[in-house]
Write a protein that holds these residues in place. Structure first.
Motif, PDB file in Angstrom:
ATOM      1  N   UNK A  69       0.861  -1.470   0.046  1.00 46.60           N
ATOM      2  CA  UNK A  69      -0.056  -0.007  -0.154  1.00 46.60           C
ATOM      3  C   UNK A  69       0.731   1.149  -0.030  1.00 46.60           C
ATOM      4  N   UNK A  70       1.972   1.254   0.951  1.00 44.87           N
ATOM      5  CA  UNK A  70       2.945   2.262   0.807  1.00 44.87           C
ATOM      6  C   UNK A  70       3.277   2.739  -0.532  1.00 44.87           C
ATOM      7  N   UNK A  71       3.741   1.687  -1.279  1.00 49.31           N
ATOM      8  CA  UNK A  71       4.592   1.893  -2.464  1.00 49.31           C
ATOM      9  C   UNK A  71       3.424   2.662  -3.453  1.00 49.31           C
ATOM     10  N   UNK A  72       1.935   2.185  -3.531  1.00 48.29           N
ATOM     11  CA  UNK A  72       1.141   2.691  -4.187  1.00 48.29           C
ATOM     12  C   UNK A  72       0.968   4.266  -3.878  1.00 48.29           C
ATOM     13  N   UNK A  73       0.887   4.477  -2.602  1.00 55.50           N
ATOM     14  CA  UNK A  73       0.896   5.875  -2.057  1.00 55.50           C
ATOM     15  C   UNK A  73       1.882   6.645  -2.573  1.00 55.50           C
ATOM     16  N   UNK A  89       1.621  13.121   5.167  1.00 53.14           N
ATOM     17  CA  UNK A  89       0.537  13.859   5.730  1.00 53.14           C
ATOM     18  C   UNK A  89      -1.012  13.327   5.005  1.00 53.14           C
ATOM     19  N   UNK A  90      -0.676  12.942   3.882  1.00 56.22           N
ATOM     20  CA  UNK A  90      -2.030  12.766   3.117  1.00 56.22           C
ATOM     21  C   UNK A  90      -2.346  11.208   3.241  1.00 56.22           C
ATOM     22  N   UNK A  91      -1.486  10.753   3.864  1.00 62.18           N
ATOM     23  CA  UNK A  91      -1.708   8.980   4.003  1.00 62.18           C
ATOM     24  C   UNK A  91      -3.188   8.656   4.610  1.00 62.18           C
ATOM     25  N   UNK A  92      -3.651   9.100   5.804  1.00 59.77           N
ATOM     26  CA  UNK A  92      -4.724   8.707   6.194  1.00 59.77           C
ATOM     27  C   UNK A  92      -5.765   8.856   5.174  1.00 59.77           C
ATOM     28  N   UNK A  93      -5.882   9.985   4.653  1.00 58.67           N
ATOM     29  CA  UNK A  93      -6.929  10.212   3.677  1.00 58.67           C
ATOM     30  C   UNK A  93      -7.163   9.237   2.401  1.00 58.67           C
ATOM     31  N   UNK A  94      -5.697   9.127   2.168  1.00 60.58           N
ATOM     32  CA  UNK A  94      -5.689   8.181   0.951  1.00 60.58           C
ATOM     33  C   UNK A  94      -6.239   6.842   1.452  1.00 60.58           C
ATOM     34  N   UNK A  95      -5.743   6.264   2.707  1.00 56.07           N
ATOM     35  CA  UNK A  95      -6.249   4.976   3.117  1.00 56.07           C
ATOM     36  C   UNK A  95      -7.700   4.957   3.041  1.00 56.07           C
ATOM     37  N   UNK A  96      -8.259   6.093   3.419  1.00 63.43           N
ATOM     38  CA  UNK A  96      -9.769   6.223   3.801  1.00 63.43           C
ATOM     39  C   UNK A  96     -10.453   5.619   2.279  1.00 63.43           C
ATOM     40  N   UNK A  97      -9.699   5.879   1.456  1.00 65.08           N
ATOM     41  CA  UNK A  97     -10.547   5.584  -0.045  1.00 65.08           C
ATOM     42  C   UNK A  97      -9.808   4.578  -0.636  1.00 65.08           C
ATOM     43  N   UNK A  98      -8.735   3.853  -0.032  1.00 61.71           N
ATOM     44  CA  UNK A  98      -8.050   2.498  -0.547  1.00 61.71           C
ATOM     45  C   UNK A  98      -8.896   1.317  -0.538  1.00 61.71           C
ATOM     46  N   UNK A  99      -9.232   0.814  -1.955  1.00 67.05           N
ATOM     47  CA  UNK A  99     -10.202  -0.498  -1.926  1.00 67.05           C
ATOM     48  C   UNK A  99      -9.782  -1.536  -0.991  1.00 67.05           C
ATOM     49  N   UNK A 100      -8.378  -2.039  -1.153  1.00 66.47           N
ATOM     50  CA  UNK A 100      -8.650  -3.010   0.116  1.00 66.47           C
ATOM     51  C   UNK A 100      -8.390  -2.784   1.226  1.00 66.47           C
ATOM     52  N   UNK A 101      -8.694  -1.490   1.740  1.00 65.72           N
ATOM     53  CA  UNK A 101      -8.677  -1.181   3.209  1.00 65.72           C
ATOM     54  C   UNK A 101     -10.362  -0.904   3.473  1.00 65.72           C
ATOM     55  N   UNK A 102     -11.118  -1.129   2.617  1.00 66.23           N
ATOM     56  CA  UNK A 102     -12.628  -1.038   2.835  1.00 66.23           C
ATOM     57  C   UNK A 102     -13.040  -1.977   4.022  1.00 66.23           C
ATOM     58  N   UNK A 103     -12.558  -3.099   4.003  1.00 60.09           N
ATOM     59  CA  UNK A 103     -12.756  -4.000   5.022  1.00 60.09           C
ATOM     60  C   UNK A 103     -12.201  -3.605   6.555  1.00 60.09           C
ATOM     61  N   UNK A 104     -11.394  -2.575   6.402  1.00 59.05           N
ATOM     62  CA  UNK A 104     -10.705  -2.312   7.726  1.00 59.05           C
ATOM     63  C   UNK A 104     -11.296  -0.638   7.970  1.00 59.05           C
ATOM     64  N   UNK A 105     -12.415  -0.701   8.173  1.00 56.95           N
ATOM     65  CA  UNK A 105     -12.930   1.002   8.406  1.00 56.95           C
ATOM     66  C   UNK A 105     -12.221   1.740   9.399  1.00 56.95           C
TER      67      UNK A 105
END
Length: 254
Positions: A69-73, A89-105
């Motif tokens: 995930x970090x490499x994609x970010x 700084x933008x990593x939290x917002x990016x994770x919020x819309x990262x499809x593989x993280x949808x199961x980890x709200x």
């Protein structure tokens, strides 16, 4: 010197794009192979920096998931500075819309708290307000004083128990459970290290009022509305002991 600066600017631009910006310094067909080495080095540095800046996220998802995930970010949001201590700084917002993280709200919230920890660590230096300094004021003066939060203070409020989950993970505990109780995480740097504490609604509203520039009396009233059954005096004393305040002003006008 101008030519050198132009080359350096073009080189940095090329690391995040194609070889075109460097074309006038390269022979036809040259450049991509050599630049790949630099790009790979920078990519690894970005991933390593994110792992260091978001250790709680890393511990929850595991090394392989995080580094992928970090490499994609890093590809989407390359660093704007060569200093990576503050990267992400933008990593939290990016994770919020990262499809593989949808199961980890909860993951974006955990990343947000990791980010607040980093901000607290690198905030400006300043003295902490002590109880002794306030003891010289009359009750009336304390009521009209505007308490300034210390530069390192960060707090994040959540409708669920993410702060307790974050603390448990940072402590290395394995019994990680997410409660439905609203919580706030307080972070403040003391003596070079960042300290954390989970707060309730009363303390949270008091801090919000102080951040908004309200007087102590106004902050106390706002905090009491959150829960009139909770005594404010010991909570206020605990915030002072935490080093939350950096000073105060007795000015009547803002």
């Amino acid at each position: 010197m101008s030519e050198l600066l132009d080359f350096q600017d073009a080189f940095v631009e090329t690391l995040n794009a194609d070889v075109a910006p460097l074309a006038r310094w390269l022979a036809p067909g040259e450049g991509e192979a050599g630049l790949a080495v630099y790009r790979n080095t920078i990519a690894k540095g970005c991933v390593d920096a994110l792992a260091a800046n978001f250790p709680t996220v890393l511990s929850m998802v595991g090394e392989d998931w995080f580094r992928a995930a970090a490499a994609l970010f890093a590809r989407e949001a390359p660093p704007a500075s060569a200093v990576l201590l503050d990267y992400g700084e933008a990593f939290p917002v990016w994770l919020d819309r990262f499809p593989p993280a949808l199961d980890l709200p909860y993951l974006a919230g955990i990343a947000h708290l990791d980010r607040l920890w980093t901000e607290a660590l690198f905030a400006a230096e300043a003295p902490h307000l002590t109880a002794e300094a306030l003891s010289t004021l009359t009750p009336e003066d304390i009521g009209r004083a505007r308490l300034r939060l210390h530069p390192s203070v960060r707090f994040g409020a959540f409708e669920a128990g993410l702060p307790s989950l974050w603390v448990a993970s940072r402590d290395g505990r394995e019994d990680l459970e997410l409660s439905e109780t609203p919580e706030t995480l307080l972070l403040v740097r003391r003596d070079g290290s960042v300290r954390s504490r989970v707060l309730g609604a009363v303390e949270t509203e008091f801090l919000r009022a102080c951040r908004a520039g309200q007087t102590s009396a106004e902050a106390a009233e706002r905090a009491t509305l959150a829960d009139p059954n909770v005594p404010l005096a010991p909570l206020f004393a605990a915030l002072i002991a935490d080093g939350v305040f950096g000073g105060f002003s007795l000015e009547t006008d803002r």
